[in-house]
Motif scaffolding. Structure first.
Motif, PDB file in Angstrom:
ATOM      1  N   GLY A  84      39.906  29.791  -7.750  1.00  0.00           N
ATOM      2  CA  GLY A  84      40.628  30.774  -8.548  1.00  0.00           C
ATOM      3  C   GLY A  84      42.130  30.622  -8.415  1.00  0.00           C
ATOM      4  N   GLN A  85      42.862  31.674  -8.826  1.00  0.00           N
ATOM      5  CA  GLN A  85      44.321  31.585  -8.786  1.00  0.00           C
ATOM      6  C   GLN A  85      44.861  31.455  -7.375  1.00  0.00           C
ATOM      7  N   LEU A  86      44.172  32.053  -6.393  1.00  0.00           N
ATOM      8  CA  LEU A  86      44.637  31.924  -5.017  1.00  0.00           C
ATOM      9  C   LEU A  86      44.482  30.482  -4.535  1.00  0.00           C
ATOM     10  N   GLY A  87      43.374  29.853  -4.906  1.00  0.00           N
ATOM     11  CA  GLY A  87      43.176  28.448  -4.584  1.00  0.00           C
ATOM     12  C   GLY A  87      44.207  27.569  -5.260  1.00  0.00           C
ATOM     13  N   LYS A  88      44.557  27.924  -6.484  1.00  0.00           N
ATOM     14  CA  LYS A  88      45.568  27.153  -7.223  1.00  0.00           C
ATOM     15  C   LYS A  88      46.915  27.220  -6.521  1.00  0.00           C
ATOM     16  N   MET A  89      47.300  28.414  -6.064  1.00  0.00           N
ATOM     17  CA  MET A  89      48.598  28.553  -5.403  1.00  0.00           C
ATOM     18  C   MET A  89      48.588  27.972  -3.995  1.00  0.00           C
ATOM     19  N   LEU A  90      47.432  28.021  -3.327  1.00  0.00           N
ATOM     20  CA  LEU A  90      47.310  27.311  -2.047  1.00  0.00           C
ATOM     21  C   LEU A  90      47.471  25.807  -2.246  1.00  0.00           C
ATOM     22  N   ALA A  91      46.811  25.274  -3.279  1.00  0.00           N
ATOM     23  CA  ALA A  91      46.908  23.837  -3.562  1.00  0.00           C
ATOM     24  C   ALA A  91      48.334  23.449  -3.919  1.00  0.00           C
ATOM     25  N   ALA A  92      49.025  24.294  -4.685  1.00  0.00           N
ATOM     26  CA  ALA A  92      50.413  24.001  -5.054  1.00  0.00           C
ATOM     27  C   ALA A  92      51.291  23.904  -3.815  1.00  0.00           C
ATOM     28  N   ALA A  93      51.101  24.839  -2.879  1.00  0.00           N
ATOM     29  CA  ALA A  93      51.885  24.815  -1.637  1.00  0.00           C
ATOM     30  C   ALA A  93      51.561  23.567  -0.816  1.00  0.00           C
ATOM     31  N   ALA A  94      50.269  23.235  -0.720  1.00  0.00           N
ATOM     32  CA  ALA A  94      49.861  22.059   0.054  1.00  0.00           C
ATOM     33  C   ALA A  94      50.392  20.777  -0.579  1.00  0.00           C
ATOM     34  N   ASN A  95      50.329  20.694  -1.900  1.00  0.00           N
ATOM     35  CA  ASN A  95      50.841  19.502  -2.590  1.00  0.00           C
ATOM     36  C   ASN A  95      52.328  19.319  -2.326  1.00  0.00           C
ATOM     37  N   PHE A 103      38.398  32.842  -1.041  1.00  0.00           N
ATOM     38  CA  PHE A 103      37.414  33.741  -1.623  1.00  0.00           C
ATOM     39  C   PHE A 103      36.562  34.279  -0.495  1.00  0.00           C
ATOM     40  N   GLU A 104      36.453  35.635  -0.363  1.00  0.00           N
ATOM     41  CA  GLU A 104      35.785  36.182   0.818  1.00  0.00           C
ATOM     42  C   GLU A 104      34.282  36.333   0.685  1.00  0.00           C
ATOM     43  N   ASN A 105      33.728  36.056  -0.480  1.00  0.00           N
ATOM     44  CA  ASN A 105      32.286  36.251  -0.642  1.00  0.00           C
ATOM     45  C   ASN A 105      31.492  34.951  -0.542  1.00  0.00           C
ATOM     46  N   PHE A 164      28.405  28.299  -4.276  1.00  0.00           N
ATOM     47  CA  PHE A 164      28.901  28.658  -2.947  1.00  0.00           C
ATOM     48  C   PHE A 164      27.786  28.743  -1.908  1.00  0.00           C
ATOM     49  N   ASP A 165      26.523  28.831  -2.345  1.00  0.00           N
ATOM     50  CA  ASP A 165      25.414  28.891  -1.386  1.00  0.00           C
ATOM     51  C   ASP A 165      24.656  27.566  -1.295  1.00  0.00           C
ATOM     52  N   ASP A 166      25.213  26.503  -1.848  1.00  0.00           N
ATOM     53  CA  ASP A 166      24.577  25.180  -1.818  1.00  0.00           C
ATOM     54  C   ASP A 166      25.057  24.436  -0.566  1.00  0.00           C
ATOM     55  N   TYR A 167      24.258  24.502   0.484  1.00  0.00           N
ATOM     56  CA  TYR A 167      24.684  23.922   1.755  1.00  0.00           C
ATOM     57  C   TYR A 167      24.928  22.420   1.657  1.00  0.00           C
TER      58      TYR A 167
END
Length: 375
Positions: free
Chosen positions: A17-28, A77-79, A57-60
């Motif tokens: 999601g958007q949080l992942g996008k902004m995390l990726a932007a910071a990491a990049n 994502f917390e779920n 998300f439940d596919d081990y």
């Protein structure tokens, strides 16, 4: 054991999601390679990733293959299944946050119990498992109004309702009784606030400046981080969150939302990820919440969190995009637009935010874009 992950190594992000996008932007920006895992073909974070994997998300097995190719893994994502994350970390030992923050916050009653065990205050609360006589005694225990919430799931006002009278009980409760429910006393607060803390693998701890939050229809509308914020409130919230994260040895980022009523503070909820109310840090602080989260999981020293100037962040929902586009040519140089790249601009769905690094023009902007907020 603490490991330092260096640039050109791979950071995996579970959740696109958007949080992942902004995390990726910071990491990049910091020189890392980013890979993202999400079930949706149209996940916003995929546009910022070097590689991505589509899987549930439940596919081990799929997640195991994903985690195996990463030097370090975080989540936005917390779920996500906490037991699954625990198994993956036991196998690969590359998820510094571990499963505990997920497990603690995925169930509201469990979350409240851990908050209380850390010595932090919460509103009076009752767990309810059925629609029996237990409900009838709630008004005596909690008074009117009180809030009912599903014990698991729910966000942005979903999965909860306010009960204002006995006549409200049947309709409000039956709508939520697919699972166990908690009932919580309503706090007639002066304002809502949040603070975001980050704890490194070596125990280093910092918080970002307090944000005061305004909600509309239970969805965060704006967050204000002020240069004039009370030092007492800031110190109290810093200490509360520090004590909680140290008690449970939480590594990484954790947001804490609170109700403030006079001198009293009640913890509302926690989030083990970057938080909507912390988006102001991108322009407002020396280090953003996203860079800080990356620093923590990579074993780097944490950055400076100084607030540069009073900063105001407004959420953009699907219905705001059209008026935003009309207003955009008039936006001042102090306005910063972030659009998340979601496939559809759905009503009441977060699709972006705008941050102002001063209060100039904010009233004009708010009137132009949010006039039809509740239509």
């Amino acid at each position: 054991m603490m490991r330092c992950i260096l640039p050109n190594q791979t950071i995996g992000i579970i959740g696109g999601g958007q949080l992942g996008k902004m995390l990726a932007a910071a990491a990049n920006r910091m020189g890392y390679l980013t890979v993202v895992y999400d079930p949706s073909l149209h996940a916003p974070a995929f546009s910022m990733a070097h590689q991505y994997t589509i899987g549930h998300f439940d596919d081990y097995e799929a997640l195991s293959q994903f985690v195996a190719k990463c030097d370090v893994v975080t989540y936005e994502f917390e779920n996500i299944n906490a037991d699954l994350v625990k198994r993956l970390n036991e196998q690969y030992n590359n998820i510094p946050q571990g499963h505990f923050p997920l497990w603690m916050t995925q169930n509201r009653m469990r979350e409240k119990e851990h908050i209380v065990n850390a010595g932090l205050p919460v509103p009076p609360i009752v767990m309810v498992d059925s629609l029996g006589d237990e409900w009838l005694g709630l008004p005596e225990k909690l008074g009117f109004p009180f809030v009912v919430k599903t014990s698991e799931g729910g966000y942005d006002g979903k999965g909860q309702a306010v009960v204002r009278s006995r006549e409200d009980l049947p309709n409000k409760l039956f709508a939520l009784m697919d699972s166990s429910v908690i009932a919580e006393a309503f706090v007639d607060y002066d304002f809502e606030a949040s603070i975001i803390g980050v704890r490194g693998q070596d125990g280093e701890f910092v918080t970002f400046p307090v944000a005061r939050n305004e909600h509309i229809n239970n969805i965060l509308h704006c967050s204000i981080a002020s240069m004039d914020e009370s030092e007492d409130l800031t110190e109290r919230l810093h200490t509360m969150l520090k004590n909680l994260m140290e008690k449970y040895d939480v590594v990484g980022i954790l947001a804490m939302e609170v109700f403030v009523k006079g001198d009293e503070i009640y913890v509302n909820e926690l989030a083990p990820r970057p938080h909507n109310s912390g988006h102001y840090t991108i322009e407002g602080c020396t280090t953003s919440q996203f860079e800080q989260a990356i620093r923590a999981v990579c074993g780097l020293p944490l950055g400076c969190t100084t607030l540069r100037q009073t900063t105001i962040m407004y959420n953009l929902l699907g219905q705001h995009i059209e008026p935003l586009m009309t207003y955009l040519p008039h936006l001042s140089r102090n306005g910063h637009v972030h659009l998340y790249g979601k496939k559809e601009n759905k009503f009441n769905r977060k699709v972006g935010h705008v941050t102002f690094t001063c209060d100039q023009q904010t009233q004009e902007f708010s009137h132009a874009v949010f006039t039809h907020q509740e239509e």
